[in-house]
Design an enzyme around this catalytic site. Structure first.
Site, PDB file in Angstrom:
ATOM      1  N   SER A 175       0.825  -1.204   0.000  1.00 21.35           N
ATOM      2  CA  SER A 175       0.000   0.000   0.000  1.00 21.35           C
ATOM      3  C   SER A 175       0.857   1.250   0.000  1.00 21.35           C
ATOM      4  O   SER A 175       2.051   1.211   0.327  1.00 21.35           O
ATOM      5  CB  SER A 175      -0.909   0.025   1.234  1.00 21.35           C
ATOM      6  OG  SER A 175      -0.122   0.101   2.410  1.00 21.35           O
ATOM      7  N   LYS A 196     -15.080  20.603   6.887  1.00 21.38           N
ATOM      8  CA  LYS A 196     -13.858  20.483   6.108  1.00 21.38           C
ATOM      9  C   LYS A 196     -12.671  20.606   7.048  1.00 21.38           C
ATOM     10  O   LYS A 196     -12.471  21.650   7.693  1.00 21.38           O
ATOM     11  CB  LYS A 196     -13.799  21.580   5.040  1.00 21.38           C
ATOM     12  CG  LYS A 196     -12.623  21.429   4.098  1.00 21.38           C
ATOM     13  CD  LYS A 196     -12.699  22.474   2.995  1.00 21.38           C
ATOM     14  CE  LYS A 196     -11.562  22.307   2.005  1.00 21.38           C
ATOM     15  NZ  LYS A 196     -11.643  23.320   0.912  1.00 21.38           N
ATOM     16  N   SER A 223       2.508 -11.268  20.140  1.00 22.66           N
ATOM     17  CA  SER A 223       2.664  -9.849  20.467  1.00 22.66           C
ATOM     18  C   SER A 223       1.539  -9.409  21.396  1.00 22.66           C
ATOM     19  O   SER A 223       0.378  -9.753  21.209  1.00 22.66           O
ATOM     20  CB  SER A 223       2.685  -9.004  19.191  1.00 22.66           C
ATOM     21  OG  SER A 223       1.520  -9.213  18.426  1.00 22.66           O
ATOM     22  N   ASP A 239       5.653  -4.965  12.353  1.00 25.17           N
ATOM     23  CA  ASP A 239       6.648  -5.140  11.286  1.00 25.17           C
ATOM     24  C   ASP A 239       8.047  -4.776  11.780  1.00 25.17           C
ATOM     25  O   ASP A 239       9.034  -5.428  11.427  1.00 25.17           O
ATOM     26  CB  ASP A 239       6.284  -4.271  10.079  1.00 25.17           C
ATOM     27  CG  ASP A 239       4.923  -4.619   9.507  1.00 25.17           C
ATOM     28  OD1 ASP A 239       4.558  -5.809   9.533  1.00 25.17           O
ATOM     29  OD2 ASP A 239       4.218  -3.703   9.040  1.00 25.17           O
TER      30      ASP A 239
END
Length: 312
Positions: free
Chosen positions: A12, A27, A223, A255
């Site tokens: 990704s 916004k 983990s 990771d």
């Protein structure tokens, strides 16, 4: 010299930014925006590179995002091999709400992968020699065989390479009877494989040992987030606890942990030291906003403060 290779089936572009206050129907102005390459195996290779090692990231990439992904990987001096895909590589978004100190993670499933594309990736691995470790990490997108990790495990055995898997789902369960050096689940993933729900930390050792007994897995590292990890082998069990830190982002922590473990093992460190350093790397990743991974200086400092406890 033997190589570390990582395999990413669902990479990704990870976009991260901050907002002052996350509110609906308005916004919102984002700042501190950052674009980084993402996906389990890619992040593991990035972490190893940041620690001063070398790893080759093998991945699938398609469309404009796929080209951008490759450019981002190259910009970090990570060695890479990719298979070009017909469909666009996905994007993920991570937004940090400064006012509430909350992080929001928006993950997309990824486009379908064609059969010839994932088979080409396996051929890339097949053509490589002198492999020491194969790390297969991340999710499996639509279109890829549920036996993909089983095929990778067989390749690892053929090449006398140690296989490390950090994934879940059917593809993971289908490969557990193959030879696996290390599997890194969280509590939920361990429970799914064991057919149990809501596993307590006190039950991890018993459950992991039973899985090791029934399969060919040498090491299971469960983990526990900020609480570290529990590592189980056929003979030994350890709990590794990092020092308390301020967690800003958990993206890439797992990771980074895998990257630290593999990097230390590649440098002929004992398993317990490698696991301890892996926990330090995972913790180091959490003190940064967004998708930034560990760095060696911080990991080394945390490593000195980690506590290793032998479990019975």
């Amino acid at each position: 010299m033997k190589k570390i290779i990582t395999i990413t089936l669902n990479p990704s572009i990870d976009k991260s930014a901050s907002v002052d206050n996350m509110v609906p129907e308005k916004k919102l102005i984002c700042y501190n925006d950052k674009y980084e390459p993402g996906g389990g195996g890619i992040n593991v290779a990035r972490a190893i590179t940041k620690l001063g090692g070398k790893a080759t990231a093998i991945y699938l990439a398609g469309g404009h995002n796929g080209k951008f992904l490759t450019d981002l990987i190259k910009s970090e001096n990570v060695e890479s091999v990719f298979v070009e895909c017909k469909n666009e590589t996905r994007e993920n978004f991570i937004i940090y709400d400064k006012s509430k100190k909350n992080q929001y993670r928006f993950g997309f499933p990824g486009s379908a992968i064609l059969e010839n594309e994932w088979k080409s990736l396996l051929e890339k691995v097949t053509s490589m020699d002198d492999i020491d470790f194969i790390v297969a990490s991340g999710s499996v997108p639509q279109g890829i065989s549920n036996n993909i990790f089983k095929e990778i495990a067989k390749l690892a055995t053929q090449k006398n390479a140690k296989l490390i898997i950090d994934s879940s789902g059917i593809a993971l369960q289908n490969c557990l009877q193959e030879k696996i050096f290390l599997w890194k689940p969280n509590l939920n993933e361990l429970g799914i494989v064991a057919g149990l729900k809501d596993i307590a930390k006190e039950d991890v050792v018993t459950i992991a040992k039973e899985i090791i007994k029934k399969n060919q897995i040498e090491v299971i590292v469960v983990s526990l987030g900020a609480q570290g990890a529990i590592a189980v082998t056929k003979e030994d069990c350890f709990k590794i606890t990092p020092p308390p830190t301020l967690t800003l982002s958990t993206v890439g922590a797992g990771d980074s942990m895998v990257g630290g473990i593999v990097w230390k093992l590649k440098n002929n460190c004992r398993l317990i030291e490698a696991l301890q350093y892996g926990v330090a790397c995972g913790t180091a990743a959490t003190i940064h906003l967004g998708t930034e991974l560990c760095n060696r200086k911080t990991a080394d400092e945390i490593f000195k403060k980690t506590i290793v406890e032998t479990l019975t």
